[in-house]
Design a protein around this motif. Sequence first.
Motif, PDB file in Angstrom:
ATOM      1  N   ILE A 291      -7.603   4.696   2.848  1.00 60.49           N
ATOM      2  CA  ILE A 291      -7.439   3.501   2.012  1.00 60.49           C
ATOM      3  C   ILE A 291      -6.410   3.762   0.914  1.00 60.49           C
ATOM      4  O   ILE A 291      -5.528   2.928   0.650  1.00 60.49           O
ATOM      5  CB  ILE A 291      -8.798   3.084   1.412  1.00 60.49           C
ATOM      6  CG1 ILE A 291      -9.760   2.657   2.529  1.00 60.49           C
ATOM      7  CG2 ILE A 291      -8.610   1.957   0.402  1.00 60.49           C
ATOM      8  CD1 ILE A 291     -11.183   2.437   2.051  1.00 60.49           C
ATOM      9  N   ASP A 292      -6.505   4.920   0.261  1.00 61.66           N
ATOM     10  CA  ASP A 292      -5.528   5.274  -0.777  1.00 61.66           C
ATOM     11  C   ASP A 292      -4.108   5.257  -0.212  1.00 61.66           C
ATOM     12  O   ASP A 292      -3.174   4.755  -0.857  1.00 61.66           O
ATOM     13  CB  ASP A 292      -5.823   6.680  -1.323  1.00 61.66           C
ATOM     14  CG  ASP A 292      -6.891   6.674  -2.403  1.00 61.66           C
ATOM     15  OD1 ASP A 292      -7.287   5.582  -2.857  1.00 61.66           O
ATOM     16  OD2 ASP A 292      -7.333   7.772  -2.793  1.00 61.66           O
ATOM     17  N   ASN A 293      -3.929   5.823   0.968  1.00 57.75           N
ATOM     18  CA  ASN A 293      -2.597   5.891   1.546  1.00 57.75           C
ATOM     19  C   ASN A 293      -2.041   4.501   1.820  1.00 57.75           C
ATOM     20  O   ASN A 293      -0.843   4.258   1.654  1.00 57.75           O
ATOM     21  CB  ASN A 293      -2.617   6.702   2.839  1.00 57.75           C
ATOM     22  CG  ASN A 293      -1.231   6.903   3.401  1.00 57.75           C
ATOM     23  OD1 ASN A 293      -0.496   7.778   2.946  1.00 57.75           O
ATOM     24  ND2 ASN A 293      -0.839   6.093   4.378  1.00 57.75           N
ATOM     25  N   HIS A 294      -2.898   3.586   2.250  1.00 59.15           N
ATOM     26  CA  HIS A 294      -2.458   2.206   2.467  1.00 59.15           C
ATOM     27  C   HIS A 294      -1.928   1.611   1.161  1.00 59.15           C
ATOM     28  O   HIS A 294      -0.891   0.945   1.148  1.00 59.15           O
ATOM     29  CB  HIS A 294      -3.606   1.359   2.998  1.00 59.15           C
ATOM     30  CG  HIS A 294      -3.268  -0.096   3.125  1.00 59.15           C
ATOM     31  ND1 HIS A 294      -2.553  -0.600   4.187  1.00 59.15           N
ATOM     32  CD2 HIS A 294      -3.504  -1.153   2.301  1.00 59.15           C
ATOM     33  CE1 HIS A 294      -2.379  -1.903   4.026  1.00 59.15           C
ATOM     34  NE2 HIS A 294      -2.949  -2.255   2.895  1.00 59.15           N
ATOM     35  N   ILE A 295      -2.626   1.875   0.079  1.00 59.61           N
ATOM     36  CA  ILE A 295      -2.215   1.331  -1.217  1.00 59.61           C
ATOM     37  C   ILE A 295      -0.907   1.969  -1.679  1.00 59.61           C
ATOM     38  O   ILE A 295       0.006   1.286  -2.146  1.00 59.61           O
ATOM     39  CB  ILE A 295      -3.323   1.580  -2.264  1.00 59.61           C
ATOM     40  CG1 ILE A 295      -4.589   0.798  -1.882  1.00 59.61           C
ATOM     41  CG2 ILE A 295      -2.849   1.183  -3.668  1.00 59.61           C
ATOM     42  CD1 ILE A 295      -5.819   1.219  -2.663  1.00 59.61           C
ATOM     43  N   LEU A 296      -0.797   3.281  -1.520  1.00 59.35           N
ATOM     44  CA  LEU A 296       0.364   3.992  -2.030  1.00 59.35           C
ATOM     45  C   LEU A 296       1.614   3.763  -1.184  1.00 59.35           C
ATOM     46  O   LEU A 296       2.671   3.424  -1.733  1.00 59.35           O
ATOM     47  CB  LEU A 296       0.063   5.497  -2.103  1.00 59.35           C
ATOM     48  CG  LEU A 296       1.215   6.386  -2.572  1.00 59.35           C
ATOM     49  CD1 LEU A 296       1.643   6.034  -3.987  1.00 59.35           C
ATOM     50  CD2 LEU A 296       0.820   7.856  -2.472  1.00 59.35           C
ATOM     51  N   GLY A 297       1.504   3.959   0.135  1.00 56.24           N
ATOM     52  CA  GLY A 297       2.724   3.890   0.936  1.00 56.24           C
ATOM     53  C   GLY A 297       2.591   3.306   2.314  1.00 56.24           C
ATOM     54  O   GLY A 297       3.584   3.161   3.021  1.00 56.24           O
ATOM     55  N   GLY A 298       1.379   2.974   2.729  1.00 54.06           N
ATOM     56  CA  GLY A 298       1.193   2.494   4.088  1.00 54.06           C
ATOM     57  C   GLY A 298       1.137   0.998   4.237  1.00 54.06           C
ATOM     58  O   GLY A 298       1.096   0.482   5.353  1.00 54.06           O
ATOM     59  N   GLY A 299       1.146   0.279   3.141  1.00 53.14           N
ATOM     60  CA  GLY A 299       0.969  -1.168   3.195  1.00 53.14           C
ATOM     61  C   GLY A 299       2.249  -1.963   3.227  1.00 53.14           C
ATOM     62  O   GLY A 299       2.283  -3.122   2.806  1.00 53.14           O
ATOM     63  N   SER A 300       3.335  -1.349   3.678  1.00 51.68           N
ATOM     64  CA  SER A 300       4.612  -2.033   3.852  1.00 51.68           C
ATOM     65  C   SER A 300       5.055  -2.696   2.556  1.00 51.68           C
ATOM     66  O   SER A 300       5.191  -2.038   1.538  1.00 51.68           O
ATOM     67  CB  SER A 300       4.504  -3.052   4.992  1.00 51.68           C
ATOM     68  OG  SER A 300       5.756  -3.618   5.275  1.00 51.68           O
TER      69      SER A 300
END
Length: 464
Positions: A291-300
């Motif tokens: 989830i953290d990664n999505h917020i930081l850099g994975g959420g385009s």
Amino acid sequence: MRRPRTGAGRGLLATVCFALICFAAGPSFAGTKIQHLVTPGGIEAWFVQDATVPLVAMEYAFSGGSAQDPPDKPGVGHMVASLLDEGAGDLPSKTFREQLDRRAIELSFTIQRDELRGSLRMLKEHSGEAFGLLQLALTSPRFDASDVERIGAQVLSHLRRNSTNPNALAGLNFSKLAFGDHPYGHPSHGTLESIPTIKTDDLRNYVRRVLARDKLKIAVVGDIEPATLAKMLDQTFGGLPAKGDLTPVPDILAAKPPQSAFVPLDVPQTVIMFGGPGVKRHDPDFMAAYIDNHILGGGSLSSRLYRAVREKRGLAYSISESLLWMDHSALFAGTTGTRADRAGESIEAFNKEIQRFAENGPTPKELDEAKSYLKGSQMLELDTSSKLATGLLQYQTDNLPIDYIEKRNSIVDAVTLDQARAVAKRLWGQGLLTVIVGRSPQTEAQPAAAQPTAAQPAPQPAAH
């Protein structure tokens, strides 16, 4: 459609990005009944019977992958994957491919770090012929000298192109920086020096050691009766050796950051790859990290890195980051590209944003929005027969339970803000491994001062 012989070069990020071909639309996974099928011969598969359209999609994987390449001959596994559908049994390459094409059967093989994977897709009416051709490919590959020479030449051509491709060079050098002489640090597609040394005996030895039933995972989705599928699975895989002969691969911790490397290349755009040690799939903090990664850099377009580097400063067209988990290690890794004269500014920008995230973690709003997105997006990721088969295979290789699909959203919801913030500090608070490929960098690359170290045995994590 047949896959290209060598395809575009795939960097380290691409090891966890799967080619999900939209072969046939199927029902959403919601309410899908996943059967644990065990054949009379003892072959196991996860199976979803779906008669929406008369198609069958199968994904399968043998443990081994490029990590089983001989240390002095990287690329053997890749050569095997490229040659398994180039003739088998009494069918030379041209005849074998004609039979595939005549029935519109899709058969392909790919190499990954820890597995040799395969795909088979067909119309229901051609399932018998499709499984028969796969059985020949697995048990009686020809490896004719002319085919080995032709595919080897194609691989060499691909490697020569990659020698001037900044993205490919970034991926190769990032693997080397992170893993050194460990098998994960070796080039999975081989080198210009190693490919010419690979002989037919090397290919057959790899097949003998890796293609075995004890480490086989299978997922099937489509219009086929369980009894019929069981019979075909036994006929297809039953003739393989009961056990493989894999070379043990040690666990490894990626190199401790901060470290960086510079690869000179005279191209207009500098490519930057960055990352560091990650979390393995069964780490109790995995979902919080995801989830953290999505917020930081994975959420385009919605990610913090995109806003910091693209929207606020216009330094790059895109920037992204992913979690990468393997059997014996884990990483987070990101990539971006920018003008050579702004490379230093770009590195400073994403370093500052990553450090800020490590110190403070996500906000409550960011956490809630990321959870909502990740729960909803899974339905789109599994909305076709091929996507569902690929997903089910991945869950098996990750050693997740057969009802994981049903449990996943509750696992996402269970992540607390305190946990997400603690994991952000754990993952992103140690600095970065950075590889810069391009013209003279704006910031001096630091020498790799420390080599990766062998990991100590970890306690068994709780299942997610």
